[in-house]
Design an enzyme around this catalytic site. Structure first.
Site, PDB file in Angstrom:
ATOM      1  N   ASP A 197      27.054  54.527  21.503  1.00 36.65           N
ATOM      2  CA  ASP A 197      28.210  53.691  21.215  1.00 36.65           C
ATOM      3  C   ASP A 197      27.944  52.824  19.988  1.00 36.65           C
ATOM      4  OD1 ASP A 197      30.807  52.449  22.099  1.00 36.65           O
ATOM      5  OD2 ASP A 197      29.521  50.688  22.259  1.00 36.65           O
ATOM      6  N   GLU A 234      28.422  57.625  17.520  1.00 38.44           N
ATOM      7  CA  GLU A 234      29.723  57.083  17.128  1.00 38.44           C
ATOM      8  C   GLU A 234      29.447  56.323  15.834  1.00 38.44           C
ATOM      9  OE1 GLU A 234      33.413  54.593  19.090  1.00 38.44           O
ATOM     10  OE2 GLU A 234      31.394  53.787  19.370  1.00 38.44           O
TER      11      GLU A 234
END
Length: 556
Positions: A197, A234
Site C-alpha cells: 500500500d 501501489e
C-alpha cells in the site's frame, strides 16, 4: 507455494469480512477466514488464480469518530488500512478468537489445495498511531524518532500517507522490522506475495526526499527468502508522488497500473483523444515497462479496485455519493472518469440498463484480453454496487458487503466473466512473455491495428473506435489461434468494421458480442457463426465484438 508464473495470474481482490458477511453468502462462518474457505468452490468455478486480501493484520475498527448523518450510527474502520501490528492476523476475522493464526493458515492451505495463491495487501507506510493527537500503542513510545519521519525543526509528523504519520522505512531498524515481517508471512504463514500500500513511501528518506535507489525496495527484491513471492507496488503516495512505470527498475517489482485504469475508463466514457493511449495499454504498456528489461507482467491491469467505484457504479454514476461517510461528501476522489450512461443511479429504463451492461462487459473484455496481469474486485463479476459511494472505507454494512443474491440476478454477467477468464487461460496469446515486435519476417506482424478498414488505423482525437488482430502464428513454440477484437466507444453510434483475413488459411467465428444479451454474448467457437473475410461486422455503441480463427471445415 504454488509458484504460478505472474504472467499466468488472474488476481481477485477481496475483503475477508465483506466477502461473506452478507446473509446471502450462506456460509457457516460469515466474515471470517473460514468463510473464505467455504467460498473456494465458487472461486474455482470463476477461474481466478490468486486472491489479494485487503489488510488482515490487527487494527482497531472502532477508531473512527465519524457518524452516519442519516442513521446516527458511529462508523467503523472497515478496510483496515491502519495497522496496529505488522505480524498479528486480525482476530475478528477468525471464527475461533483464540486461534487466528491457525485459522489463517488453514485458509491459505485450503486455497493452495484449490490451486489459488494468496497475496496480502500490507501497510508499511504508516501505523494506527496517527499524528500528534493519536494514541501511543507501540512505535511512538519505543522510539518516535526512529520509526517515523519528523520535521527536523518542529518535530511534527511528516504526513506523506494522508493518515497522520509516515514510517521511516529506510532506517536500518525499520527496514529490519519490515523484512522480518515479510519473511514471517512467507515462511510461517505460507503466503505467496504482497501488494504494498502506498509503496512510494518505501522510497523516501528521513526528510521525505525521494531516493534514487531506496535500500528497502532493493532488499525486498533481492531477499532469498522472498525469491518466489510476488511483489506488487501501489506506486504512488498521498503527497502527490506518482511512480507508475518508474517505482523500481528491478524486474521483480510489478505495479498497479493506474494509467491502465484511467485510459480504459476515459475511452469507455467516449472522451476524445483516447485511442492511442488505449492501444498502448492493451499491448502491455511498453511505454512504462519496457525499460530495464521488464515485461508486460510487470503491469497489474485493473479498471476498478477497492478504492473508488465498483464496476457497476462506474457505468451508473457521474459523481460520488459519500454522504453516509459523515464528511459532507468531501472525502473520496472527484476524478472518477465515470459516466452514468444517461441517468444518475438506479433506473427502470431498459435502454440505459442495456447500455450499462454493454459498457461493463466491454471493460471486462479489455481487462481480460490485454497484455499484463488482470485484477478484478470481488463482486464486480455479478454487478456489486456501493450505491455510488467511492470511498467505503468506513461502511461495515451492506454498502460494502458482497450481496450474493446478485450472482443469481445477474447470472448472465457472471457467466460472461467466467467465459472470459476461461478464454484468457486457454490462449497464451493473451499472456505473452514479452512485448510485441513491430514485424516478423516469417509470420507477419504480431499485432495489427486498424480503424474501420484493415491497414488503416485512426489515431485522431475524434476517433472513438479501435480494432486489432493478434497473430497466433507469431508466438513461436506456443502457436495459437488468431483473434480480431473490435471496440466502439461512441456513446450513440454503431460502427461497422471490415474484417481482415486471418494470418493462416483459416476462417473467423464470432465468439463474443457485448451487444447481444446473455447467453448469446459469449458462444463456444464450435457453435459460433462464421464471419467471412471482408465482411462488415456491426458493433453497437460502447460495445465489443471478438472473432477467433478456426481451421476451415474440410470440403465434402
Amino acid at each position: 507455494p504454488l509458484r504460478i508464473p505472474l504472467q499466468n495470474s488472474i488476481i481477485y481482490e477481496l475483503h475477508v469480512r465483506g466477502f461473506t458477511r452478507h446473509p446471502s453468502s450462506r456460509v457457516t462462518h460469515p466474515g471470517t477466514f473460514r468463510g473464505v474457505i467455504e467460498k473456494i468452490p465458487y472461486l474455482q468455478e470463476l477461474g481466478i488464480t490468486a486472491v489479494e486480501l485487503m489488510p488482515v493484520t490487527e487494527f482497531n475498527e472502532n477508531e473512527v469518530t465519524f457518524v452516519n448523518p442519516f442513521t446516527g450510527e458511529r462508523l467503523k474502520n472497515f478496510w483496515g488500512y491502519s495497522p496496529l501490528s505488522f505480524f498479528a492476523p486480525k482476530s475478528a476475522y477468525s471464527s475461533d478468537l483464540e486461534a487466528p493464526l491457525d485459522e489463517f493458515r488453514d485458509m491459505v492451505k485450503a486455497l493452495h489445495r484449490a490451486g489459488i495463491e494468496v497475496i496480502l495487501d500490507i501497510v508499511y507506510n504508516h501505523t494506527a498511531e496517527g499524528g500528534g493527537n493519536g494514541p501511543t500503542t507501540s512505535f511512538r513510545g519505543i522510539d518516535n524518532t526512529i520509526y517515523y519521519l519528523l520535521d527536523p525543526w518542529t518535530r511534527a509528523y511528516l504526513n506523506f500517507s494522508g493518515c497522520g504519520n509516515t514510517c521511516n522505512c529506510n532506517h536500518v531498524i525499520v527496514r529490519k522490522l519490515i523484512m522480518d515481517a515479510l519473511r514471517w508471512w512467507v515462511v510461517d504463514m505460507h503466503v505467496d506475495g504482497f501488494r504494498f500500500d502506498l509503496a512510494s513511501i518505501l522510497g523516501r528518506d528521513m526528510d521525505g526526499s525521494v531516493l534514487a535507489n531506496p535500500p528497502v525496495v532493493e532488499m525486498i527484491a533481492e531477499d532469498p527468502v522472498l525469491a518466489d513471492a510476488k511483489i506488487i507496488a501501489e506506486a504512488w503516495d498521498a503527497a502527490g508522488l506518482y511512480q507508475v512505470g518508474s517505482f523500481s527498475s528491478h524486474r521483480r517489482w510489478a505495479e498497479w497500473n493506474g494509467r491502465f485504469r484511467d485510459d480504459v475508463r476515459a475511452f469507455l466514457c467516449g472522451q476524445p483523444g483516447t485511442v492511442p493511449a488505449l492501444a498502448t495499454r492493451i499491448a502491455g504498456s511498453s511505454d512504462l515497462y519496457q525499460r530495464q528489461g521488464r515485461r508486460p507482467c510487470n503491469s497489474i491491469n485493473f479498471v476498478t479496485s477497492h478504492d473508488g467505484f465498483t464496476l457497476a457504479d462506474l457505468v451508473s454514476y457521474n459523481s460520488k455519493h459519500n454522504l453516509a461517510n459523515g464528511e459532507d461528501n468531501r472525502d473520496g476522489d472527484n476524478h472518477n472518469l465515470s459516466w452514468n450512461s444517461g441517468v444518475e443511479g438506479p433506473t427502470h429504463s431498459r435502454a440505459i440498463q442495456a447500455l450499462r451492461s454493454r459498457r461493463l462487459r466491454t471493460m471486462a473484455v479489455i481487462l481480460l484480453l490485454s497484455q499484463g496481469v488482470p485484477m478484478l474486485v470481488a463482486g464486480d463479476e455479478f454487478g456489486r454496487t456501493q450505491q455510488g459511494n467511492n470511498n467505503a472505507w468506513c461502511q461495515d454494512n451492506e454498502i460494502s458487503w458482497v450481496d450474493w443474491r446478485l450472482a443469481t440476478k445477474n447470472s448472465g454477467q457472471l457467466r460472461f466473466f467466467r467465459e472470459l477468464i476461461r478464454l484468457r487461460k486457454a490462449h497464451p496469446i493473451f499472456r505473452r512473455h514479452d512485448f510485441f515486435q513491430m514485424t516478423d519476417a516469417v509470420h507477419g506482424p504480431e499485432i495489427s491495428w486498424q480503424g474501420l478498414e484493415p491497414g488503416t488505423p485512426d489515431w485522431s482525437d475524434e476517433c472513438r473506435i479501435l480494432a486489432f488482430l493478434l497473430n497466433g502464428a507469431a508466438l513461436g513454440n506456443e502457436e495459437d489461434d488468431d483473434f480480431f477484437v473490435m471496440l466502439n466507444a461512441s456513446r450513440d453510434a454503431e460502427a461497422r468494421f471490415t474484417v481482415p483475413a486471418p494470418t493462416r488459411e483459416q476462417r473467423w467465428v464470432r465468439i463474443l458480442d457485448t451487444g447481444r444479451p446473455a447467453p448469446a454474448d459469449f458462444v463456444d467457437p464450435e457453435r459460433a457463426d462464421t464471419v467471412e473475410c471482408g465482411a462488415m461486422v456491426l458493433v453497437r455503441s460502447m460495445g465489443c465484438v471478438v472473432l477467433q480463427s478456426m481451421v476451415k471445415e474440410a470440403k465434402r
